[in-house]
Write a protein that holds these residues in place. Structure first.
Motif, short mmCIF file in Angstrom:
data_model
loop_
_atom_site.label_atom_id
_atom_site.label_comp_id
_atom_site.label_asym_id
_atom_site.label_seq_id
_atom_site.Cartn_x
_atom_site.Cartn_y
_atom_site.Cartn_z
N VAL A 117 48.11 45.76 35.45
CA VAL A 117 47.12 46.68 36.00
C VAL A 117 47.65 48.11 36.02
O VAL A 117 46.92 49.03 36.40
N CYS A 118 48.90 48.30 35.65
CA CYS A 118 49.46 49.64 35.52
C CYS A 118 50.27 49.72 34.23
O CYS A 118 50.76 48.70 33.72
N HIS A 119 50.41 50.93 33.70
CA HIS A 119 51.03 51.08 32.38
C HIS A 119 52.49 50.64 32.36
O HIS A 119 53.01 50.29 31.30
N MET A 120 53.15 50.62 33.50
CA MET A 120 54.56 50.22 33.52
C MET A 120 54.74 48.73 33.28
O MET A 120 55.85 48.27 33.06
N CYS A 121 53.65 47.98 33.33
CA CYS A 121 53.75 46.53 33.12
C CYS A 121 53.02 46.08 31.86
O CYS A 121 52.49 44.97 31.81
N GLY A 122 53.01 46.94 30.84
CA GLY A 122 52.40 46.55 29.58
C GLY A 122 53.00 45.29 28.99
O GLY A 122 52.35 44.55 28.25
N PHE A 123 54.28 45.03 29.32
CA PHE A 123 54.95 43.84 28.78
C PHE A 123 54.27 42.53 29.17
O PHE A 123 54.51 41.50 28.56
N LEU A 124 53.39 42.58 30.18
CA LEU A 124 52.68 41.36 30.60
C LEU A 124 51.64 40.92 29.58
O LEU A 124 51.22 39.76 29.59
N GLY A 125 51.23 41.83 28.73
CA GLY A 125 50.24 41.47 27.71
C GLY A 125 48.96 40.95 28.33
O GLY A 125 48.30 41.62 29.10
N LEU A 209 44.69 44.25 25.92
CA LEU A 209 45.89 43.84 25.20
C LEU A 209 46.44 44.99 24.38
O LEU A 209 47.66 45.20 24.33
N ALA A 210 45.56 45.76 23.75
CA ALA A 210 46.01 46.90 22.94
C ALA A 210 46.67 47.96 23.82
O ALA A 210 47.70 48.55 23.45
N GLU A 211 46.10 48.21 25.00
CA GLU A 211 46.70 49.17 25.93
C GLU A 211 48.06 48.68 26.40
O GLU A 211 49.02 49.46 26.51
N ALA A 212 48.14 47.39 26.70
CA ALA A 212 49.40 46.81 27.17
C ALA A 212 50.49 46.95 26.13
O ALA A 212 51.63 47.33 26.45
N GLU A 213 50.16 46.68 24.89
CA GLU A 213 51.16 46.76 23.82
C GLU A 213 51.61 48.21 23.61
O GLU A 213 52.81 48.47 23.42
#
Length: 237
Positions: A117-125, A209-213
């Motif tokens: 839910v935040c950009h710092m956790c994009g690794f969650l996919g 998913l694209a934002e997370a990556e």
């Protein structure tokens, strides 16, 4: 000048202290790193509260979670979490296991999924899976990963994800380096707190998913910045 092994041990000691200082672990939990010279071995502390770990407490285990020294110090009961993941995932070079109350709640609510839910956790996919120990071992376990068989089931459930929740137990996070695994562990906790609070106000809008990556790629280049800050904070505690 330090050897690669000595530097790895020193970083592992720092990782233990950082994780405690950032409130990811308390008296329990553990972090490990793959051996710098032997891909078939990993380094982890003896059974000890993370904040108390020193270089003298680090032990060398194989991918079955066993030490060559049968008369060595007492080992963490759940070292099999680390062993099984290293065995299954050659891309993983560090593992963190903790029991954060914030994360535990996401593993016990049916239908609830921890999402970035935040950009710092994009690794969650697309989100973190939940390991349900009952599916393989019935409803009478103590929930602990106390042997290689349970470790293997956990590693299979983790799959290619960066993190997994363990129902009623905690979470396990992996990384391509020690610094990355610590970074992910700290921000996984922060993400869980944000999501938990936001759900009280209404429907959440997770990252695509694209934002997370894209966010994960951007954050990867800045892991050292966070590590240096957290290390200084832990040193000054």
């Amino acid at each position: 000048m330090r050897t690669d092994f000595e530097s790895t041990v020193a970083n592992l000691v720092d990782a233990n202290r950082i994780l405690f200082n950032e409130e990811v672990v308390d008296g329990f939990g553990h972090v490990s790193v793959r051996h710098p010279d032997r891909a078939d071995r990993f380094l982890i502390s003896r059974s000890l509260a993370p904040a108390l770990v020193t270089a003298n407490d680090i032990v060398d285990l194989d991918l079955d979670g066993e030490s060559a020294n049968s008369e060595g110090p007492k080992l963490y009961l759940e070292r099999f979490i680390h062993a099984a993941i290293y065995k299954r995932r050659p891309d993983v070079h560090a593992v963190v296991h903790s029991h954060s109350a914030t994360l535990v709640q996401f593993g016990i609510v049916r239908g609830l999924r921890l999402q970035p839910v935040c950009h710092m956790c994009g690794f969650l996919g697309a989100g973190a899976p939940v390991f349900e120990i009952r599916e393989a071992f019935g409803d009478g376990t103590d929930l602990l990963i106390r042997d290689a068989e349970r470790g293997s089931e956990l590693a299979n459930s983790l799959g290619d994800h960066a993190a997994i929740l363990m129902r009623g137990h905690g979470s396990t996070v992996v990384g391509g380096s020690l610094q990355e695994a610590v970074f992910r562990s700290v921000y996984l906790e922060k993400n869980a707190k944000i999501q938990s609070e936001a759900m009280k106000m209404g429907d959440i809008v997770p990252l695509t998913l694209a934002e997370a990556e894209a966010a994960d790629a951007a954050n990867f280049a800045q892991i050292g910045r966070a590590w240096d800050l957290w290390k200084r904070a832990a040193d000054n505690r």
